[in-house]
Enzyme design. Structure first.
Site, PDB file in Angstrom:
ATOM      1  N   SER A  67       0.829  -1.205   0.000  1.00  0.00           N
ATOM      2  CA  SER A  67       0.000   0.000   0.000  1.00  0.00           C
ATOM      3  C   SER A  67       0.865   1.257   0.000  1.00  0.00           C
ATOM      4  O   SER A  67       1.508   1.551  -1.008  1.00  0.00           O
ATOM      5  CB  SER A  67      -0.970  -0.051   1.182  1.00  0.00           C
ATOM      6  OG  SER A  67      -2.005   0.895   1.057  1.00  0.00           O
ATOM      7  N   HIS A  69      -4.757  -1.540  -3.957  1.00  0.00           N
ATOM      8  CA  HIS A  69      -6.108  -1.969  -3.549  1.00  0.00           C
ATOM      9  C   HIS A  69      -7.122  -1.726  -4.678  1.00  0.00           C
ATOM     10  O   HIS A  69      -8.231  -1.246  -4.453  1.00  0.00           O
ATOM     11  CB  HIS A  69      -6.542  -1.237  -2.275  1.00  0.00           C
ATOM     12  CG  HIS A  69      -5.542  -1.282  -1.175  1.00  0.00           C
ATOM     13  ND1 HIS A  69      -5.047  -2.470  -0.679  1.00  0.00           N
ATOM     14  CD2 HIS A  69      -4.931  -0.285  -0.479  1.00  0.00           C
ATOM     15  CE1 HIS A  69      -4.171  -2.199   0.289  1.00  0.00           C
ATOM     16  NE2 HIS A  69      -4.084  -0.886   0.421  1.00  0.00           N
TER      17      HIS A  69
END
Length: 240
Positions: free
Chosen positions: A133, A169
């Site tokens: 991330s 994501h």
């Protein structure tokens, strides 16, 4: 023989453990494999600046590294750096793994302490850089972030080791994909690589090498601008 600069940028690499809070998963195992260590435990340094060096996270990652058999250290910047020479510490590692969280805060704090330059030096010396991330976006020119609040916003001041945008994501958060497409279409972000949860992009130098996944069905994507429109192409992906 020249040193190979390697980054594995992911939306994965760590999961809830069976007997520990975290355990490292196949994407992190692959990053360690890329380091090519033989005859000793791989040296892996975790960096959790994006969650303010939360003590619980530090402990959980330490446990995960222990059960994985890594020679583990953690580079902290809160409340002060825990090592005297950050660049020297990173250069002694095989892999640097960066935790997710606030990529905006991560970048600001790294720059205050000169860790941006230390990360570049480690990359250029052949230390494998990886993470999840925020720990993926940071290596690129930018991406999408919730660092500033619940509404996703662009971030365009990444370290720029890789001259691309990065979408994380991509399938796990509904607003990520349309915002990445708009940012590439508008020219706010350059050509970009994006990952579903459980997928990663391997770069050799600054070039895309392959897409890999630790979850069945996880995908990776390439975005380019064409006449003010973002054109998305699904990449071939190898299941680890």
């Amino acid at each position: 023989m020249p040193v190979e600069r390697t980054i594995l940028a992911t939306s994965g690499g760590v999961r809830r453990g069976e007997r520990t809070f975290f355990e490292f998963s196949e994407l992190t195992d692959f990053a360690v494999e890329l380091a090519g260590v033989t005859g000793r435990a791989p040296r892996l340094c975790t960096v959790s600046t994006a969650v303010g060096d939360n003590p619980f996270v530090l402990h959980a990652l330490s446990e995960a590294a222990k059960i994985a058999g890594y020679d583990h250290t953690h580079l902290q910047l809160f409340e002060m750096p825990n090592v005297a020479d950050q660049a020297e510490h990173l250069l002694a590692q095989d892999v640097v793994w960066v935790m997710g969280g606030s990529v905006a805060n991560l970048l600001a704090v790294w720059r205050v302490h000169g860790l941006d330059d230390a990360m570049r030096a480690a990359w250029e010396a052949g230390v494998v850089l990886t993470g999840v991330s925020a720990g993926s976006i940071c290596w690129h020119s930018g991406g999408t972030t919730d660092s500033f609040g619940a509404d996703l916003q662009p971030i365009t001041n990444g370290l720029g080791l890789l001259p691309y945008g990065n979408g994380v994501h991509y399938d796990g958060e509904a607003r990520r994909r349309p915002l990445m497409q708009r940012l590439v279409a508008d020219g706010a972000l350059p050509e970009s690589y994006c990952t579903d949860d459980g997928a990663g992009i391997l770069y050799r130098g600054t070039e895309f090498a392959e897409a890999v996944s630790e979850l069945d069905g996880a995908g990776a994507y390439h975005l380019v601008r064409d006449s003010d429109v973002a054109v998305e192409t699904a990449l071939p992906i190898r299941r680890l």
